[in-house]
Write a protein that holds these residues in place. Structure first.
Motif, short mmCIF file in Angstrom:
data_model
loop_
_atom_site.label_atom_id
_atom_site.label_comp_id
_atom_site.label_asym_id
_atom_site.label_seq_id
_atom_site.Cartn_x
_atom_site.Cartn_y
_atom_site.Cartn_z
N THR A 57 20.21 -13.14 71.31
CA THR A 57 21.42 -12.33 71.22
C THR A 57 22.51 -13.07 70.44
O THR A 57 23.24 -12.47 69.65
CB THR A 57 21.92 -12.00 72.64
OG1 THR A 57 20.91 -11.23 73.29
CG2 THR A 57 23.21 -11.21 72.61
N GLU A 99 22.10 -5.35 73.11
CA GLU A 99 21.24 -5.19 74.28
C GLU A 99 22.06 -4.51 75.37
O GLU A 99 23.28 -4.52 75.37
CB GLU A 99 20.73 -6.56 74.75
CG GLU A 99 21.80 -7.47 75.32
CD GLU A 99 21.28 -8.88 75.63
OE1 GLU A 99 20.09 -9.04 75.91
OE2 GLU A 99 22.08 -9.82 75.55
N GLU A 176 16.56 -6.34 71.77
CA GLU A 176 15.69 -5.98 72.89
C GLU A 176 15.71 -4.51 73.27
O GLU A 176 16.09 -4.16 74.39
CB GLU A 176 16.04 -6.83 74.13
CG GLU A 176 15.82 -8.31 73.87
CD GLU A 176 15.59 -9.08 75.14
OE1 GLU A 176 14.73 -8.65 75.93
OE2 GLU A 176 16.25 -10.12 75.34
MG LIG Z 1 19.75 -11.39 74.74
#
Ligand SMILES: [Mg+2]
Ligand SMILES: Nc1ncnc2c1ncn2[C@@H]1O[C@H](COP(=O)(O)OP(=O)(O)OP(=O)(O)O)[C@@H](O)[C@H]1O
Lengths: 269, 299
Positions: A57, A99, A176
């Motif tokens: 991320t 995400e 994700e």
């Molecule tokens: Mg992440």
């Protein structure tokens, strides 16, 4: 045949849309990204695999401008974009699908999608693109007047992908998309990601823990551990790699013992 | 006094509270900050209108419009150049800063315009609408009350349409609901937040200008009215725009009823605090306020 190749292939796509060079990103004193470089070629799907906390991320946030790298550069279509504000980066043509399905909960599905097109100057084409998104995600059309907060998790994931699509981005960052979805839904989402890439020509940088799905969808893959790239290769070859099989795909084989390995334990330092 | 008179006066008073409460809630929804200088911004707006109308001699409507515009720009700049500097600091720092800014505004206004009460003429000031007339007396409604109610209706309708149907209005909602996602859409969130401050300031100024003929005169302390409006915003759930207006109406009507029907000395002491009595009751029964949005807000 894979064994005869060096651990890391030098990446040489003719003209990468995105090229990240040696970025280092910190949370306060904690160094989360420790010198990562990667390239995304035009029209390709590139994936970054990594376990929880590997820094996936953080890489995407550094690209989209939410975090500034202490060192290194991010080039998009030839221009350096590191250190810019995220809204500037978005207007430049990068759509970040974060995400955790960050919808606008009290706006309707339709309004959420239209917000995706906020920064576009060709307002006339927006209506057509709304139809295009509804074509990929028919459920969104059914729910178009409902508040996004009331959608299911899978529907919200479709919404955030569709919303990013509304920006007509030249690069999409996907964080994700499989998180918390049922296997069937994961398959469906990845199928659509592939179709968007083929039919709409959207270049993708896809970050995943679900190595199996990601490697099947993507062309090229990087493996990230504790903020470093430890391996990268064509996805077809990564799928055959013993380390990937053991540590990311959960396949155990006796035959792989004794061979030269790039690491012995899951945690690599 | 006739009940209808009391009710109209209460609704009008409540509309003023409601508009100021709207100002609080707009900023709170966008930034999760409470702007304790809200009342003082209203005060500055009223003095701007006073300067343009009573001193410069502009016609009322022109002075009012210009005053509203100036106050709006002022609110925008206040966020863009002052509040922006402490972004990322703890909530507490922001609260202290807005309180300090309010003090500065009040003393600056005292310095520029003096502490003596001032007023400006309003075309409908002092006019009344007669409802009923017989030998015992007349039932009249203040034109200022009607104008407040009408003005509030128009303004609330305009704000609703703006937030619901314009691109920038929906983007403001989006920025309030999920700031990070708004950035990802390419929405210039900082600019949008400054715009919201501008709208909030302009709405407060409108509240003040509508209020002016009602209170006849005002001084730099007129902004303390916002404390009651703050209670209205809390009653309404402090995150709900309709809630803010309804909270204002509840307090305004209660105040006027208490004033009119409680026996002499009670009326004087209880009416001004009746809003806070309601606030306590609401907080005890429904701690989230009457109109809290149930869903958790992100970011
Ligand atoms: Mg992440
Ligand atoms: N806000 C934060 N403050 C401090 N450290 C953080 C913060 N966010 C992440 N980290 C740390 O940075 C590292 C990388 O985090 P990141 O969120 O990028 O991982 P990730 O690969 O996306 O993990 P996941 O699969 O769980 O989403 C982790 O060690 C994490 O603990």
């Amino acid at each position: 045949m894979a064994e005869s190749l060096p651990d890391t292939l030098p990446v040489s796509p003719a003209d990468p849309v995105l090229s990240v060079r040696n970025i280092e990103t910190y949370y306060g004193p904690i160094m989360a990204i420790r010198g990562v470089s990667l390239d995304v070629p035009k029209g390709g799907i590139v994936t970054v695999l990594g376990a929880n906390g590997a820094g996936k991320t953080t890489i995407l946030k550094t690209i989209s401008g939410v975090m500034d790298p202490q060192k290194g550069s991010v080039r998009f279509e030839g221009a350096e974009i590191q250190g810019r504000d995220p809204d500037w980066v978005a207007r430049r043509g990068i759509a970040h699908v974060p995400e955790g399905r960050e919808v606008f909960p009290f706006l309707t599905v339709r309004e959420n999608l239209l917000m995706g097109a906020f920064a576009r100057s060709d307002r006339g084409a927006v209506a057509g693109d709304l139809e295009m998104v509804y074509g990929y995600f028919p459920i969104l059309q059914e729910r178009s007047e409902q508040q996004a907060g009331y959608l299911s998790g899978g529907q919200q994931q479709m919404l955030v992908i569709g919303r990013a699509l509304m920006a007509r981005p030249r690069l999409m960052l996907l964080d994700e998309p499989s998180l918390g979805l049922s296997p069937i839904l994961v398959k469906e989402i990845f199928g659509i990601v592939r179709r968007l890439n083929e039919e709409q020509g959207v270049t993708m940088l896809l970050v995943e823990q679900n190595a199996n799905m990601a490697l099947q969808a993507a062309d090229y893959g990087y493996v990230l551990e504790l903020g470093r790239i430890v391996m990268d290769d064509e996805c077809s070859r990564l799928l055959e790699s013993d380390d990937i099989k053991e540590f990311y795909l959960g396949v155990k084989k006796d035959a792989v013992r004794g061979k030269k390995r790039w690491r012995r334990k899951k945690t690599w330092r | 006094m006739e009940l209808i008179q009391v009710l109209v006066a209460g609704i009008a008073q409540g509309c003023v509270y409601g508009l100021i409460a709207l100002g609080f809630v707009l900023i709170y929804k966008a930034t999760e900050q409470v702007n304790f200088a809200q009342g003082d911004i209203m005060m500055l707006g009223m003095f701007a209108a006073f300067t343009l109308i009573a001193i410069a001699g502009l016609p009322w409507w022109l002075g009012a419009l210009a005053g509203i515009a100036i106050t709006g720009v002022f609110g925008f700049c206040l966020d863009a150049f002052v509040l922006r500097r402490i972004i990322g600091q703890p909530q507490f720092a922001v609260i202290i800063l807005t309180i300090a800014v309010g003090f500065v505004f009040r003393s600056a206004a005292g310095g520029v315009w003096g502490a003596d009460p001032v007023s400006f003429d309003t075309p409908y000031g002092g006019l009344v609408v007669t409802l009923d007339e017989n030998e015992t007396g007349r039932t009249v409604i203040d034109a200022a009350d009607l104008t407040i109610i009408l003005g509030t209706l128009v303004l609330v309708g305009a704000l609703y349409a703006f937030f619901r149907f314009t691109r920038i209005g929906v983007a403001m909602q989006a920025s309030s609901q999920n700031q990070l996602a708004a950035y990802y859409m390419g929405i210039p969130v900082k600019y949008v937040i400054s715009l919201i401050w501008g709208i909030s300031a302009a709405v407060s100024c409108i509240a003040g200008i509508l209020l002016a003929p009602k209170i006849a005169t005002f001084d730099p302390d007129v902004g303390f009215l916002a404390i009651t409006a703050f209670a209205a915003a809390v009653i309404g759930g402090f995150g709900s725009l309709p809630g803010a207006v309804l909270g204002g109406l509840i307090i305004g009507i209660t105040e006027q009823l208490a004033q009119a029907y409680l026996p002499g000395e009670y009326a004087r002491s209880i009416a001004p605090i009746s809003g806070f009595v309601i606030l306590l009751a609401v907080l005890l029964i429904r701690p989230d306020g009457l109109f809290a949005q149930i869903q958790r807000k992100k970011v």
